[in-house]
Design an enzyme around this catalytic site. Structure first.
Site, PDB file in Angstrom:
ATOM      1  N   THR A 120       0.904  -1.315   0.132  1.00  0.00           N
ATOM      2  CA  THR A 120      -0.169  -0.154  -0.260  1.00  0.00           C
ATOM      3  C   THR A 120       1.098   1.414  -0.022  1.00  0.00           C
ATOM      4  O   THR A 120       0.828   2.794  -0.961  1.00  0.00           O
ATOM      5  CB  THR A 120      -1.305  -0.572   1.116  1.00  0.00           C
ATOM      6  OG1 THR A 120      -1.502  -1.673   1.088  1.00  0.00           O
ATOM      7  CG2 THR A 120      -2.040   0.937   1.170  1.00  0.00           C
ATOM      8  N   ILE A 141       1.002  -6.662  10.790  1.00  0.00           N
ATOM      9  CA  ILE A 141       0.923  -8.382  12.191  1.00  0.00           C
ATOM     10  C   ILE A 141       2.607  -8.351  11.839  1.00  0.00           C
ATOM     11  O   ILE A 141       2.769  -8.823  12.204  1.00  0.00           O
ATOM     12  CB  ILE A 141       0.045  -8.713  11.885  1.00  0.00           C
ATOM     13  CG1 ILE A 141      -0.486  -9.924  10.572  1.00  0.00           C
ATOM     14  CG2 ILE A 141      -1.569  -8.661  12.700  1.00  0.00           C
ATOM     15  CD1 ILE A 141      -1.031 -11.438  10.952  1.00  0.00           C
ATOM     16  N   ASP A 142       2.907  -8.227  10.088  1.00  0.00           N
ATOM     17  CA  ASP A 142       4.290  -9.156   9.684  1.00  0.00           C
ATOM     18  C   ASP A 142       5.299  -8.753  10.506  1.00  0.00           C
ATOM     19  O   ASP A 142       6.406  -8.885  10.710  1.00  0.00           O
ATOM     20  CB  ASP A 142       4.661  -9.362   8.271  1.00  0.00           C
ATOM     21  CG  ASP A 142       2.882  -9.611   8.161  1.00  0.00           C
ATOM     22  OD1 ASP A 142       2.083 -11.074   8.861  1.00  0.00           O
ATOM     23  OD2 ASP A 142       2.798  -9.900   6.965  1.00  0.00           O
ATOM     24  N   ARG A 177       2.632 -35.751  22.305  1.00  0.00           N
ATOM     25  CA  ARG A 177       2.541 -35.801  21.264  1.00  0.00           C
ATOM     26  C   ARG A 177       3.305 -34.560  20.793  1.00  0.00           C
ATOM     27  O   ARG A 177       3.368 -33.548  22.218  1.00  0.00           O
ATOM     28  CB  ARG A 177       1.418 -35.140  20.570  1.00  0.00           C
ATOM     29  CG  ARG A 177       0.442 -36.139  20.534  1.00  0.00           C
ATOM     30  CD  ARG A 177      -0.623 -35.371  19.774  1.00  0.00           C
ATOM     31  NE  ARG A 177      -2.059 -36.657  19.577  1.00  0.00           N
ATOM     32  CZ  ARG A 177      -2.894 -36.665  20.265  1.00  0.00           C
ATOM     33  NH1 ARG A 177      -3.730 -35.820  20.338  1.00  0.00           N
ATOM     34  NH2 ARG A 177      -4.184 -37.698  20.062  1.00  0.00           N
ATOM     35  N   GLY A 185       3.106 -14.625   8.872  1.00  0.00           N
ATOM     36  CA  GLY A 185       4.311 -13.755   9.009  1.00  0.00           C
ATOM     37  C   GLY A 185       5.025 -13.220   7.027  1.00  0.00           C
ATOM     38  O   GLY A 185       6.145 -12.305   7.622  1.00  0.00           O
ATOM     39  N   ARG A 186       4.769 -13.645   6.364  1.00  0.00           N
ATOM     40  CA  ARG A 186       5.127 -13.670   5.381  1.00  0.00           C
ATOM     41  C   ARG A 186       6.351 -14.403   4.891  1.00  0.00           C
ATOM     42  O   ARG A 186       7.016 -15.511   5.438  1.00  0.00           O
ATOM     43  CB  ARG A 186       4.388 -12.389   4.839  1.00  0.00           C
ATOM     44  CG  ARG A 186       3.354 -12.223   4.217  1.00  0.00           C
ATOM     45  CD  ARG A 186       3.471 -11.115   2.928  1.00  0.00           C
ATOM     46  NE  ARG A 186       3.162 -11.741   1.753  1.00  0.00           N
ATOM     47  CZ  ARG A 186       2.629 -12.723   1.138  1.00  0.00           C
ATOM     48  NH1 ARG A 186       0.965 -13.398   1.605  1.00  0.00           N
ATOM     49  NH2 ARG A 186       2.377 -13.125  -0.286  1.00  0.00           N
TER      50      ARG A 186
END
Ligand code: F6P
Length: 362
Positions: A120, A141-142, A177, A185-186
């Site tokens: 953007t 957020i990343d 487990r 986060g890309r």
């Protein structure tokens, strides 16, 4: 002398992040205090393509939105006016940038506050070259925008991911487990690293450090050997094995970036196959983007929004507001666009994680 700023537009673009409304609120309140009128543009740059999708915002319109997730203006990550998706038989895009510039002037605006991530902000930078003055506010957020130590939205995403990891701990331990948690986060590992450290993960896989699955399995077995019959693995969606590829759920096109996803499922299946231990995976996905912003994000977003308007009021355009703790500063937007802020692999955070026994699978 530049003409005084009397009317500004504000828009939110790209994926939403908790704190967008806090920025909008701060922009409107600060602008009003300075005698500047504020116009809210809907769905990113769509509000410039279709002027009827805009409205004047007064302090009354932003009362009570500080704590709300999402954005009252709407957003899209498919609204690039330079490559706008149009309905043709084969998909296709059209260039609406000239129309945006024309409408910006017709709507009587002097400048824009653009709240967005790298994509953007890059669009805003291009529009500025065509005569649309702007100030950017870094959102994601990343936490992967350069020149700022923090973007708003990150703290909320990390808090949620930490909460989820806390909950997975008890079930992992009860069932002996391995639990693999995929976080967003890309191409940067910030969310994985922070939430993994805060949540006490045993293994954290991030894009910056390609992993060797045999080393991941070795750590699981090592824990087993000393009596920890469970392991928590936090996997960034952009992580990849040494010499391997990222997991892409949907390939990118001219008007949209590729969609990542699937790496935790792969890591989990590989761990189960190679270690013989039962393993499950969970993808936190958009839960990380939803909900109310943390107090940290509310304050950061408010500081960013207010400072963006101060800059416009002083005729300082082409800037992005940024956090250089403890100050909020302005950095030229050209220093930001097209870059990604990655986790420094030899930095303090990774070193600290290693010191407390976290494996990066390397
Ligand atoms: O950039 C924010 C982000 O949430 C990334 O972490 C994630 O890869 C992407 O957006 C998901 O976008 P979408 O909203 O298209 O699913």
């Amino acid at each position: 002398m530049a003409k005084p700023v009397k009317r500004i537009g504000v828009l939110t673009g790209g994926g939403d992040a908790p704190g967008l409304n806090a920025v909008i609120r701060a922009v409107v309140k600060t602008a009003t205090n300075l005698g500047i009128e504020c116009v809210g543009l809907e769905d990113s740059f769509d509000g410039l393509i279709y002027p009827e999708r805009s409205r004047v915002l007064t302090p009354k319109d932003v009362t009570g939105i500080l704590r709300l997730g999402g954005t009252i203006l709407g957003t899209t990550n498919r609204g690039n006016p330079f490559a706008y998706p149009v309905q043709t038989a084969d998909g296709g895009t059209a260039d609406y940038s000239k129309l945006c510039v024309e409408n910006f002037h017709k709507m009587g605006m002097d400048a824009l506050v653009v709240i967005g991530g790298d994509g953007t902000l890059g669009i805003a930078y291009e529009l500025q070259k065509h005569g649309v003055p702007m100030v950017g506010v870094p959102k994601t957020i990343d936490n992967d925008i350069v020149e700022t130590t923090m973007t708003f939205g990150f703290d909320t995403a990390v808090s949620f991911a930490t909460y989820a990891i806390d909950r997975l701990h008890s079930t992992a331990e009860a069932h002996h487990r391995v639990m693999c948690v995929e976080v967003m986060g890309r191409y940067a590992g910030w969310i994985a690293l922070y939430s993994g450290m805060a949540g006490g993960a045993d293994i954290i896989l991030i894009p910056e450090i390609p992993y060797d699955i045999n080393k991941v399995v070795a750590r699981v077995k090592e824990r087993e050997a000393w009596g920890a019959h469970f392991s928590i693995v936090v996997v960034a969606e952009g992580a990849s094995p040494v010499g391997g590829e990222r997991e892409v759920a949907i390939a990118g096109t001219a008007d949209r970036v590729e969609r990542l996803g699937g790496i935790a499922a792969k890591v989990s299946a590989d761990i189960e196959r190679l270690s013989g231990k039962e393993s499950r995976h969970v993808v936190l996905g958009h839960l990380q983007r939803g909900g109310s912003p943390t107090s940290y994000d509310r304050v950061l977003a408010t500081r960013f929004g207010a400072f963006a308007v101060e800059l416009l009021n002083q005729g300082k355009f082409g800037m992005m507001v940024a956090l250089r703790s403890p100050e909020i500063v302005a950095v030229p937007i050209e220093k930001v666009v097209g870059k990604t802020r990655n986790v420094p692999v030899n930095g303090d955070l990774v070193r600290t994680a290693r010191n407390v026994g976290i494996s990066f699978g390397d």
